[in-house]
Design a protein around this motif. Sequence first.
Motif, PDB file in Angstrom:
ATOM      1  N   LEU B 103      73.717  43.098   6.977  1.00 51.41           N
ATOM      2  CA  LEU B 103      73.959  44.409   6.362  1.00 51.41           C
ATOM      3  C   LEU B 103      75.054  44.244   5.318  1.00 51.41           C
ATOM      4  O   LEU B 103      76.166  43.807   5.637  1.00 51.41           O
ATOM      5  CB  LEU B 103      74.355  45.429   7.430  1.00 51.41           C
ATOM      6  CG  LEU B 103      73.225  45.740   8.409  1.00 51.41           C
ATOM      7  CD1 LEU B 103      73.702  46.612   9.552  1.00 51.41           C
ATOM      8  CD2 LEU B 103      72.068  46.408   7.696  1.00 51.41           C
ATOM      9  N   THR B 105      77.024  46.123   3.642  1.00 51.38           N
ATOM     10  CA  THR B 105      78.278  46.896   3.608  1.00 51.38           C
ATOM     11  C   THR B 105      79.193  46.547   4.772  1.00 51.38           C
ATOM     12  O   THR B 105      80.268  47.126   4.904  1.00 51.38           O
ATOM     13  CB  THR B 105      77.982  48.408   3.640  1.00 51.38           C
ATOM     14  OG1 THR B 105      77.193  48.678   4.794  1.00 51.38           O
ATOM     15  CG2 THR B 105      77.248  48.850   2.391  1.00 51.38           C
ATOM     16  N   LEU B 106      78.730  45.609   5.627  1.00 51.24           N
ATOM     17  CA  LEU B 106      79.559  45.190   6.761  1.00 51.24           C
ATOM     18  C   LEU B 106      80.101  43.787   6.524  1.00 51.24           C
ATOM     19  O   LEU B 106      79.430  42.959   5.912  1.00 51.24           O
ATOM     20  CB  LEU B 106      78.745  45.208   8.058  1.00 51.24           C
ATOM     21  CG  LEU B 106      78.061  46.509   8.461  1.00 51.24           C
ATOM     22  CD1 LEU B 106      77.454  46.353   9.854  1.00 51.24           C
ATOM     23  CD2 LEU B 106      79.035  47.667   8.453  1.00 51.24           C
ATOM     24  N   GLU B 110      81.842  42.413  11.411  1.00 48.40           N
ATOM     25  CA  GLU B 110      81.162  43.675  11.741  1.00 48.40           C
ATOM     26  C   GLU B 110      79.664  43.457  11.947  1.00 48.40           C
ATOM     27  O   GLU B 110      79.045  44.095  12.808  1.00 48.40           O
ATOM     28  CB  GLU B 110      81.401  44.708  10.632  1.00 48.40           C
ATOM     29  CG  GLU B 110      82.829  45.232  10.600  1.00 48.40           C
ATOM     30  CD  GLU B 110      83.148  46.016   9.325  1.00 48.40           C
ATOM     31  OE1 GLU B 110      84.166  46.731   9.328  1.00 48.40           O
ATOM     32  OE2 GLU B 110      82.395  45.895   8.337  1.00 48.40           O
ATOM     33  N   LEU B 114      77.815  44.344  15.470  1.00 46.70           N
ATOM     34  CA  LEU B 114      76.901  45.499  15.477  1.00 46.70           C
ATOM     35  C   LEU B 114      75.996  45.559  16.718  1.00 46.70           C
ATOM     36  O   LEU B 114      75.955  46.595  17.404  1.00 46.70           O
ATOM     37  CB  LEU B 114      76.069  45.513  14.187  1.00 46.70           C
ATOM     38  CG  LEU B 114      75.182  46.733  13.976  1.00 46.70           C
ATOM     39  CD1 LEU B 114      76.017  48.005  13.871  1.00 46.70           C
ATOM     40  CD2 LEU B 114      74.344  46.574  12.710  1.00 46.70           C
ATOM     41  N   PHE B 146      82.519  39.765   3.132  1.00 45.78           N
ATOM     42  CA  PHE B 146      81.245  40.486   3.031  1.00 45.78           C
ATOM     43  C   PHE B 146      80.125  39.499   2.672  1.00 45.78           C
ATOM     44  O   PHE B 146      80.390  38.452   2.056  1.00 45.78           O
ATOM     45  CB  PHE B 146      81.349  41.584   1.965  1.00 45.78           C
ATOM     46  CG  PHE B 146      82.142  42.771   2.413  1.00 45.78           C
ATOM     47  CD1 PHE B 146      81.554  43.787   3.150  1.00 45.78           C
ATOM     48  CD2 PHE B 146      83.501  42.864   2.117  1.00 45.78           C
ATOM     49  CE1 PHE B 146      82.293  44.882   3.584  1.00 45.78           C
ATOM     50  CE2 PHE B 146      84.246  43.947   2.550  1.00 45.78           C
ATOM     51  CZ  PHE B 146      83.643  44.957   3.284  1.00 45.78           C
TER      52      PHE B 146
END
Lengths: 414, 234
Positions: B103, B105-106, B110, B114, B146
């Motif tokens: 993902l 934006t993570l 993160e 998730l 990122f």
Amino acid sequence: MRFGFGSRLRHLRLQQVLAIAAVATAVALPVVLISVGSGVSAHELSSLENAGYQIVVSAAGVHGIADAHNLSERILGLASVTAASPVLSVTIDAFPAGGGSTPVLAEGVVPDEFTPTLGPAEKGLFPDPLPLGDPSDATHFANGTYTGPATDDVLVSSPLADAKGIVNGSKLWLGPTANESGAVEYNVTGTFGVPPTALGPTGVFAIVLPLSNLQVMSGVAAGANASVNDGADTIEVAVSGPAATNQTALEHVRREVQQLVPYYEVSSLDSEAQQLQAASGVLIGFYLALSSVALTVGLLFLALVLVRRVESDRRSIGIRRALGLPRRWIAREIVADGLLLASLGGVLGVVGGYLIVRALATWASADVQLAAQWAIFDPGTLVAIVLGVLALALLASGVATRAALRIEITEALR
Amino acid sequence: MNRPAAPAIELARVSRTYRAGRPEAVPALREVDWTIPAGEFVSVEGPSGCGKTTLLNLIGLLDAPTSGEIRWDGVPVGSRTDRERARLRLEGVGFVFQRFYLLPTLTARENVELPMRAARVPRGERTRRAADLLAEVGLRGKEATFPHQLSGGEEQRVAVARALANRPGLLLADEPTGELDTTNAGAILALLERVRADRDATLVLVTHNPEVARRARRHVTMQDGRISSDVREA
């Protein structure tokens, strides 16, 4: 889509900024309409409640009340009644000493009866007693013969005095038409202030003179040529004792007055206040209806942005679902996004609406300025508007959530 | 959370056809019968369009068969509700995709956290486990990075760490080295082999590259939606 609130804010895109702007605009409209509308209504209601009189006698048609001096005397004879003030309002022409003519709103009054019917806010605007020479207007009226000597004294409003250079002791000619040859010379014996008002005529250029003088000038005095003998528009009745504070007692006095004048309308200001409140309620309802249209458009835009976001996040949603994240997670994120955008829009709308009203109070035309200055920002109403927006945002989020949950995982990952 | 044991998977006459706007149904998988014992390392080879990814999607419960039955440890999973299938994927399956599918934006941490968040792993435990997993795949110090700041090989390492987050018994890798250079591809395959062996998990690796397929102990070849050969090394 991110984990937390702060992260969401950092990832706002143009579409979302536009959605916030749309919601803010949709919220600002009801904030402005309702705050100004309820402010004006409250002010007018307050004016009504703070009037110096509690009962009004009126009649349909122009100068519909006949025999006004006599009727006022009879009403004054009732217990609890402290003043009965017949008032005749006519637009006539004034000719100042400097030349030219100007239309003015003339009010014919009985000075001793007029002053007690002034409310607390109005009392300071008029000289007390009214310097019109004949306190009871009985001398010139002369039992309806109009043969007594007239004082020919007049009071002018401050705006008229300032505009035309009229001062105490000035001469002012008054006539029923713009033809100066028919005008009568009056002595200016004082000025009075004009209370601000947002509903009805402002009466900025106004004069006050003895009732009988104005009756003669406007043809409602007496004789074969008079349309109405001893005519007036209204008789304003002030009461004291229990009737001044108790609605039942006031209603009792109103009925007594009604018995004296069964052919005229007699209403208490209480009932007029109720009518005004009802009218305000209708007006606020209209504002709410108008606002709901704006809110619906704003929220449709929000729904569109959320659905578009779901479409652009198809893969991201597919990945989440492939990893086994529950549907409610996806739904929760979309609803959180919708609520975040709606909350930001709602708060900006409330602040924007407040700033618009403040701007109107500073820079708009005089009437609008006045109305904006009376605006009431009721926290309960503002919270209700924002909560309404959030409720609608939930609906908008529901539409987007439905679209998100219909995405096939394998399709999204292709 | 205890690691779910690797499931034994059975496919009985499983078919999958797609329509997707076409007037006639297109068969992607034709009556496949297949069994994968727990803890096995299987490669699935075959040319493009032969049904490899469809097979993997069905095994991993990303898709449902048009006909036939899939069983995990003898239990049919086709009749499970969508929520139950999601739960099985979350706790029992680790996916590694060709295009990584992190993902964007993570951060790396993160992304790995998730699945653990969804499985309600306590915050402290998942933070520690994400750090350990990223260290295990050689990405210590890249936790706050990122995906767009990572190389392809690093992105796939994060994807492997994410696949292992909930300690699944079944690892499904669809062309995991398809977008990597030789060095990174070798490293990722070695990593998958090691974590499979360490965790005693089942690994099904889809590839069209014979070199990659040779690392498995069992080699399945597909052709036109059917298994054309199934060879187990001694």
